[in-house]
Design a protein around this motif. Structure first.
Motif, PDB file in Angstrom:
ATOM      1  N   SER A 156      -0.947   7.305 -26.928  1.00 12.21           N
ATOM      2  CA  SER A 156      -1.696   7.731 -27.975  1.00 12.21           C
ATOM      3  C   SER A 156      -3.035   7.088 -27.982  1.00 12.21           C
ATOM      4  CB  SER A 156      -0.822   7.547 -29.039  1.00 12.21           C
ATOM      5  OG  SER A 156      -0.246   6.036 -29.258  1.00 12.21           O
ATOM      6  N   ASP A 157      -3.141   5.816 -27.642  1.00 13.70           N
ATOM      7  CA  ASP A 157      -4.193   5.222 -27.807  1.00 13.70           C
ATOM      8  C   ASP A 157      -5.057   5.033 -26.623  1.00 13.70           C
ATOM      9  OD1 ASP A 157      -6.286   3.527 -28.328  1.00 13.70           O
ATOM     10  OD2 ASP A 157      -5.267   1.806 -29.052  1.00 13.70           O
ATOM     11  N   ILE A 158      -5.736   6.355 -26.436  1.00 15.97           N
ATOM     12  CA  ILE A 158      -6.323   6.624 -25.289  1.00 15.97           C
ATOM     13  C   ILE A 158      -7.458   5.785 -24.971  1.00 15.97           C
ATOM     14  CG2 ILE A 158      -7.617   8.624 -23.894  1.00 15.97           C
ATOM     15  CD1 ILE A 158      -4.589   8.917 -24.476  1.00 15.97           C
ATOM     16  N   ASP A 159      -8.383   5.496 -26.009  1.00 13.03           N
ATOM     17  CA  ASP A 159      -9.499   4.607 -25.986  1.00 13.03           C
ATOM     18  C   ASP A 159      -9.116   3.134 -25.192  1.00 13.03           C
ATOM     19  OD1 ASP A 159     -11.387   6.340 -27.065  1.00 13.03           O
ATOM     20  OD2 ASP A 159     -11.160   5.640 -28.887  1.00 13.03           O
ATOM     21  N   LYS A 160      -7.963   2.749 -25.606  1.00 12.08           N
ATOM     22  CA  LYS A 160      -7.369   1.606 -25.060  1.00 12.08           C
ATOM     23  C   LYS A 160      -6.966   1.666 -23.544  1.00 12.08           C
ATOM     24  CE  LYS A 160      -3.486  -1.871 -25.780  1.00 12.08           C
ATOM     25  NZ  LYS A 160      -2.858  -1.668 -24.642  1.00 12.08           N
ATOM     26  N   ILE A 161      -6.406   2.846 -23.406  1.00  8.98           N
ATOM     27  CA  ILE A 161      -6.093   3.142 -21.644  1.00  8.98           C
ATOM     28  C   ILE A 161      -7.399   3.203 -21.220  1.00  8.98           C
ATOM     29  CG2 ILE A 161      -5.185   4.951 -20.229  1.00  8.98           C
ATOM     30  CD1 ILE A 161      -2.854   3.251 -22.000  1.00  8.98           C
ATOM     31  N   ARG A 162      -8.461   3.819 -21.563  1.00 11.36           N
ATOM     32  CA  ARG A 162      -9.686   3.959 -20.905  1.00 11.36           C
ATOM     33  C   ARG A 162     -10.261   2.646 -20.533  1.00 11.36           C
ATOM     34  NH1 ARG A 162     -12.724   8.800 -21.481  1.00 11.36           N
ATOM     35  NH2 ARG A 162     -11.637  10.345 -22.942  1.00 11.36           N
ATOM     36  N   GLN A 163     -10.153   1.590 -21.418  1.00 12.64           N
ATOM     37  CA  GLN A 163     -10.728   0.313 -21.296  1.00 12.64           C
ATOM     38  C   GLN A 163      -9.879  -0.318 -20.317  1.00 12.64           C
ATOM     39  OE1 GLN A 163     -13.618  -0.789 -22.588  1.00 12.64           O
ATOM     40  NE2 GLN A 163     -13.580  -2.357 -20.757  1.00 12.64           N
ATOM     41  N   ILE A 170       2.445  10.316 -13.002  1.00 12.04           N
ATOM     42  CA  ILE A 170       1.155   9.507 -12.427  1.00 12.04           C
ATOM     43  C   ILE A 170       0.562  10.338 -11.409  1.00 12.04           C
ATOM     44  CG2 ILE A 170       0.094   7.644 -11.547  1.00 12.04           C
ATOM     45  CD1 ILE A 170       2.140   5.843 -12.809  1.00 12.04           C
ATOM     46  N   GLY A 171       1.209  10.973 -10.534  1.00 15.31           N
ATOM     47  CA  GLY A 171       0.898  11.344  -9.390  1.00 15.31           C
ATOM     48  C   GLY A 171       0.270  12.708  -9.960  1.00 15.31           C
ATOM     49  N   ASP A 172       1.052  13.717 -10.762  1.00 13.70           N
ATOM     50  CA  ASP A 172       0.532  14.832 -11.163  1.00 13.70           C
ATOM     51  C   ASP A 172      -0.781  14.917 -12.035  1.00 13.70           C
ATOM     52  OD1 ASP A 172       2.702  16.153 -10.005  1.00 13.70           O
ATOM     53  OD2 ASP A 172       3.714  16.355 -12.136  1.00 13.70           O
ATOM     54  N   GLY A 217       0.145  -4.998  -3.501  1.00 11.27           N
ATOM     55  CA  GLY A 217       1.364  -4.602  -4.347  1.00 11.27           C
ATOM     56  C   GLY A 217       1.164  -3.319  -5.041  1.00 11.27           C
ATOM     57  N   ASP A 218       0.411  -2.295  -4.273  1.00  8.56           N
ATOM     58  CA  ASP A 218       0.379  -0.933  -4.901  1.00  8.56           C
ATOM     59  C   ASP A 218       1.360   0.034  -3.958  1.00  8.56           C
ATOM     60  OD1 ASP A 218      -1.567  -1.495  -6.723  1.00  8.56           O
ATOM     61  OD2 ASP A 218      -3.050  -2.054  -5.157  1.00  8.56           O
ATOM     62  N   GLN A 219       2.326  -0.310  -3.050  1.00 12.78           N
ATOM     63  CA  GLN A 219       2.993   0.633  -2.311  1.00 12.78           C
ATOM     64  C   GLN A 219       3.549   1.804  -3.060  1.00 12.78           C
ATOM     65  OE1 GLN A 219       3.375  -2.666  -2.216  1.00 12.78           O
ATOM     66  NE2 GLN A 219       3.862  -3.603  -0.126  1.00 12.78           N
ATOM     67  N   GLU A 220       3.944   1.428  -4.468  1.00 12.97           N
ATOM     68  CA  GLU A 220       4.747   2.242  -5.478  1.00 12.97           C
ATOM     69  C   GLU A 220       3.719   3.583  -5.676  1.00 12.97           C
ATOM     70  OE1 GLU A 220       7.875   1.680  -8.848  1.00 12.97           O
ATOM     71  OE2 GLU A 220       6.023   0.935  -9.289  1.00 12.97           O
ATOM     72  N   ILE A 221       2.685   3.091  -5.802  1.00 14.49           N
ATOM     73  CA  ILE A 221       1.780   4.133  -6.289  1.00 14.49           C
ATOM     74  C   ILE A 221       0.873   4.832  -5.211  1.00 14.49           C
ATOM     75  CG2 ILE A 221       1.483   3.521  -8.648  1.00 14.49           C
ATOM     76  CD1 ILE A 221      -1.217   2.090  -8.205  1.00 14.49           C
ATOM     77  N   ILE A 249      -6.120   3.585 -12.109  1.00 15.64           N
ATOM     78  CA  ILE A 249      -5.483   4.601 -13.000  1.00 15.64           C
ATOM     79  C   ILE A 249      -4.011   4.304 -12.797  1.00 15.64           C
ATOM     80  CG2 ILE A 249      -4.884   6.790 -13.737  1.00 15.64           C
ATOM     81  CD1 ILE A 249      -7.879   7.450 -12.773  1.00 15.64           C
ATOM     82  N   GLY A 250      -3.584   4.543 -11.332  1.00 17.46           N
ATOM     83  CA  GLY A 250      -1.938   4.402 -11.417  1.00 17.46           C
ATOM     84  C   GLY A 250      -1.520   2.870 -11.711  1.00 17.46           C
ATOM     85  N   ARG A 251      -1.772   2.003 -11.569  1.00 19.86           N
ATOM     86  CA  ARG A 251      -1.697   0.415 -11.841  1.00 19.86           C
ATOM     87  C   ARG A 251      -1.457   0.468 -13.379  1.00 19.86           C
ATOM     88  NH1 ARG A 251      -5.566  -3.721  -8.729  1.00 19.86           N
ATOM     89  NH2 ARG A 251      -4.830  -3.252  -6.537  1.00 19.86           N
ATOM     90  N   VAL A 252      -2.366   0.963 -14.206  1.00 18.80           N
ATOM     91  CA  VAL A 252      -2.578   0.799 -15.726  1.00 18.80           C
ATOM     92  C   VAL A 252      -1.264   1.697 -16.268  1.00 18.80           C
ATOM     93  CG1 VAL A 252      -3.635   1.449 -17.841  1.00 18.80           C
ATOM     94  CG2 VAL A 252      -4.866   0.358 -15.778  1.00 18.80           C
ATOM     95  N   LEU A 253      -1.167   3.031 -15.573  1.00 16.94           N
ATOM     96  CA  LEU A 253      -0.239   4.037 -16.182  1.00 16.94           C
ATOM     97  C   LEU A 253       1.171   3.574 -15.735  1.00 16.94           C
ATOM     98  CD1 LEU A 253      -1.868   7.412 -15.384  1.00 16.94           C
ATOM     99  CD2 LEU A 253      -1.888   5.950 -17.515  1.00 16.94           C
ATOM    100  N   ARG A 254       1.268   2.742 -14.818  1.00 18.77           N
ATOM    101  CA  ARG A 254       2.672   2.337 -14.453  1.00 18.77           C
ATOM    102  C   ARG A 254       3.092   1.190 -15.256  1.00 18.77           C
ATOM    103  NH1 ARG A 254       7.042   3.881 -13.634  1.00 18.77           N
ATOM    104  NH2 ARG A 254       8.419   3.039 -11.837  1.00 18.77           N
ATOM    105  N   ARG A 255       2.093   0.182 -15.585  1.00 19.38           N
ATOM    106  CA  ARG A 255       2.277  -0.782 -16.729  1.00 19.38           C
ATOM    107  C   ARG A 255       2.607  -0.271 -17.887  1.00 19.38           C
ATOM    108  NH1 ARG A 255      -2.136  -3.697 -14.037  1.00 19.38           N
ATOM    109  NH2 ARG A 255      -3.605  -3.331 -15.810  1.00 19.38           N
ATOM    110  N   HIS A 256       2.299   0.982 -18.333  1.00 16.45           N
ATOM    111  CA  HIS A 256       2.758   1.430 -19.577  1.00 16.45           C
ATOM    112  C   HIS A 256       3.811   2.475 -19.365  1.00 16.45           C
ATOM    113  CE1 HIS A 256      -0.622   0.696 -22.470  1.00 16.45           C
ATOM    114  NE2 HIS A 256      -1.285   0.349 -20.932  1.00 16.45           N
TER     115      HIS A 256
END
Length: 224
Positions: free
Chosen positions: A37-44, A94-96, A178-182, A80-87
């Motif tokens: 929901s907080d897209i501005d926070k995700i962007r940052q 994420i892939g899509d 440590g990014d093997q997952e993404i 992008i992948g790191r942040v989305l995974r943390r959320h």
């Protein structure tokens, strides 16, 4: 303290602008598919993470290496992948999001420009360059670089030329950080990158998937 390599620093503004455009294009998907929901926070968070990725990006020869462009165009998707995974966003989602936002970004370029780029890639002149750079890659001047072979079609093959990547800079980066997952999401971007330029990519295996090499095979897409 680690710093951004001067080569990437010179291109930083353009890379950050591309990241902001991707996030704009992904906004609806981030809300509806990732349930954020907080897209501005995700962007940052993504832009802050991209700063880290820029510092981590290995130098592989700068303008003299075609692979530098791959790093500059695609490494931001690691952020992008790191942040989305943390959320807690699921990996398939994420892939899509990454693939669809990248395709949308590519399609902002005029069709004539994209198709001209594709014709240049498939040209005899570029094939000669690819052969030359493939041979040079085996010297492994830069440890974090790609190593690859140019592949000529044989009897019965229906592709125009190919590349077998024996070592992948993205795989090395992922293993180190440590990014093997993404990592597989980066592989998935290749199909959009070539299709939007009028090129058919066929690939049945990747290093990221545990194969001995990535088998890229290229041919021209038939005009619609």
């Amino acid at each position: 303290m680690a710093e951004i390599h001067p080569f990437y620093l010179a291109h930083r503004d353009a890379m950050e602008a591309a990241m902001r455009q991707r996030l704009d294009l992904a906004e609806t998907m981030l809300r509806e598919r990732a349930q954020l929901s907080d897209i501005d926070k995700i962007r940052q968070e993504v832009m802050d993470e991209f700063e880290i990725v820029l510092i981590q990006m290995p130098y592989v020869g700068g303008a003299a290496s075609r692979m530098s462009d791959f790093f500059m165009r695609l490494m931001g998707f690691m952020a992008i992948g790191r942040v989305l995974r943390r959320h807690g966003v699921a990996l398939p989602v994420i892939g899509d999001i990454e693939r669809e936002s990248y395709k949308a970004q590519l399609l902002t370029a005029p069709e004539a420009e994209r198709l001209a780029s594709g014709r240049q890639f498939m040209s005899p002149e570029n094939r000669a360059l690819l052969r030359e750079q493939a041979a040079k890659s085996h010297a492994e001047e830069y440890p974090e670089d790609f190593v690859y072979d140019f592949v000529e079609p044989g009897p019965g093959d229906d592709f125009e030329f190919g590349i077998n990547y024996k070592a992948c800079g993205f795989c090395k980066f992922a293993g180190r950080n440590g990014d093997q997952e993404i990592l597989p999401h980066i592989c998935g971007l290749d199909f959009e990158a070539y299709a939007t330029r009028g090129i058919r990519l066929e690939r049945t295996q990747t290093l990221a998937g545990g194969a001995s090499h990535c088998n890229f095979r290229f041919s021209r897409l038939d005009p619609e």
